[in-house]
Design an enzyme around this catalytic site. Structure first.
Site, PDB file in Angstrom:
ATOM      1  N   LYS A 153       0.799  -1.219   0.000  1.00  4.91           N
ATOM      2  CA  LYS A 153       0.000   0.000   0.000  1.00  4.91           C
ATOM      3  C   LYS A 153       0.837   1.276   0.000  1.00  4.91           C
ATOM      4  O   LYS A 153       0.291   2.353  -0.193  1.00  4.91           O
ATOM      5  CB  LYS A 153      -0.987   0.001   1.165  1.00  4.91           C
ATOM      6  CG  LYS A 153      -1.901  -1.207   1.230  1.00  4.91           C
ATOM      7  CD  LYS A 153      -2.610  -1.566  -0.078  1.00  4.91           C
ATOM      8  CE  LYS A 153      -3.657  -0.616  -0.541  1.00  4.91           C
ATOM      9  NZ  LYS A 153      -5.015  -1.073  -0.362  1.00  4.91           N
ATOM     10  N   SER A 163      -2.649 -12.278   4.556  1.00  2.00           N
ATOM     11  CA  SER A 163      -3.080 -12.223   3.152  1.00  2.00           C
ATOM     12  C   SER A 163      -2.006 -12.800   2.229  1.00  2.00           C
ATOM     13  O   SER A 163      -2.331 -13.385   1.192  1.00  2.00           O
ATOM     14  CB  SER A 163      -3.460 -10.802   2.735  1.00  2.00           C
ATOM     15  OG  SER A 163      -2.320  -9.968   2.661  1.00  2.00           O
TER      16      SER A 163
END
Ligand code: PMP
Length: 356
Positions: free
Chosen positions: A51, A293
């Site tokens: 991110k 994840s």
């Protein structure tokens, strides 16, 4: 011969210039023999996750368009990694930052953002992802702040088209790449990378993954949206799942492009426990440290591998580092105290023993 390094051959003007160019690393012990699996390790970004890319581009695109004024406060709803990335970017560039976050996301994330100077406003778990989103919107409207809108902004998939996708093209230049595997949070990664792969490597199959108990894409039920593309309601197929950063309780507009334009070939479901097990395996057998994840994506890549033809090459995204999950089920059973085996080792020589 001793390994040697040469330096990067340049000096950096800001930490922000170190975002991206993450390595694709071969899996040597966990992949079946008939295929080759690589992982793209986004933990190498300065803020420790994929991110950082989006955070940097949201701020720089808004600076360029004039939507963000010098010194203006930035506000965003995030499960954590976007907040950490934005906190890094805002600290480096001098913008105040306010994050809204559901109370259930890991405590490390809050503390990391606060360490980087952000204010973190928690929202109730009953109101799920839409609650933190609406809170950020309310705060932006009331105070005239810049709302980063990671789930809708074009700056999201664009940066993955221009960085993540380009890196994959460069690193696999002249090499086979049969499958690209990713989950989604906002969908920025898969949407941006799929633009590049569809155009330049149409033979590469794109595998999208989602939690088995929150299979919103698989359900085929369309997301209700406002005119701005924001979620108008929680998606009926959503259920809380342990894969932090993946699959909010709505199908984001950024992902919708990939769904509408054939941006993936196959959809596979993955469970929470197998995701955690896969993350632990990566650490124990490959020395690769990633979050839940990353485990989910890698577990999906192994499902792809099972059915892939001989010689196939698979690339799986590992979105972040495992270090921000110390207080979560990822570390269940990883104790701070010595085990019986460790105590026996301690007692096996006479000196330097802990008391008791
Ligand atoms: N994993 C983690 C840990 C994340 O924080 C995110 C982003 N929310 C993702 C995966 C998914 O990335 P994207 O938003 O690009 O779909």
């Amino acid at each position: 011969m001793t390994r040697q390094t040469e330096g990067r051959g340049r000096l950096y003007d800001t930490v922000l210039d170190t975002v991206g160019n993450t390595p694709a690393i071969r899996i040597n012990r966990l992949a079946p023999d008939h295929v080759t699996v690589y992982v793209k390790a986004e933990a190498f970004n300065p803020g420790g996750s994929v991110k950082d890319r989006l955070a940097l581009n949201i701020i720089e695109a808004a600076e360029a368009s004039g939507a963000l004024k010098p010194g203006q406060t930035v506000v965003e709803a995030t499960s954590g990694n976007t907040g950490i990335g934005l906190a890094m970017v805002c600290a480096a560039k001098g913008y105040p930052l306010v994050i809204t976050m559901v109370e259930t996301f890991s405590v490390e994330r809050r503390r990391l953002m606060r360490f980087l100077g952000a204010k973190v406003v928690l929202t109730p778990k009953e109101q799920k992802g839409t609650g933190m989103y609406q809170k950020a919107k309310e705060l932006a409207e009331k105070n005239g702040w810049f709302f980063a809108r990671q789930f809708e902004t074009e700056a999201n998939a664009d940066i993955h088209e221009h960085t993540t996708g380009r890196e994959i093209m460069a690193d696999f230049d002249g090499q086979r790449l049969d499958y690209f595997v990713s989950g989604f949070g906002t969908g920025g990664t898969v949407t941006g990378v799929s633009r590049v792969l569809r155009r330049e490597r149409p033979e590469t199959k794109i595998i999208l993954s989602e939690p088995d108990n929150a299979a919103m894409v698989q359900s085929g039920v369309a997301q209700e949206r406002t005119e701005d593309g924001e979620p108008a309601a929680s998606h009926p197929a959503f259920n809380p799942h342990p894969i932090q950063g993946w699959t909010p309780d709505f199908i984001p507009l950024v992902l919708q492009e990939a769904l509408d334009k054939g941006g993936y070939d196959d959809l596979l479901l993955v469970g929470g426990p197998e995701s955690i097990a896969a993350s632990r395996d990566l650490a124990l057998k490959e020395g690769i440290f990633t979050g839940i994840s990353g485990g989910a994506t890698f577990a999906t890549a192994l499902k792809v591998a099972e059915k892939a033809p001989k010689g196939a090459v698979i690339l799986a995204m590992l979105p972040d580092t495992g270090e921000r999950y110390l207080s979560t089920p990822l570390f269940d059973g990883i104790e701070a105290e010595m085990s019986e085996e460790e105590i026996a080792l301690m007692r096996s020589t006479p000196g330097y023993q802990m008391g008791g």
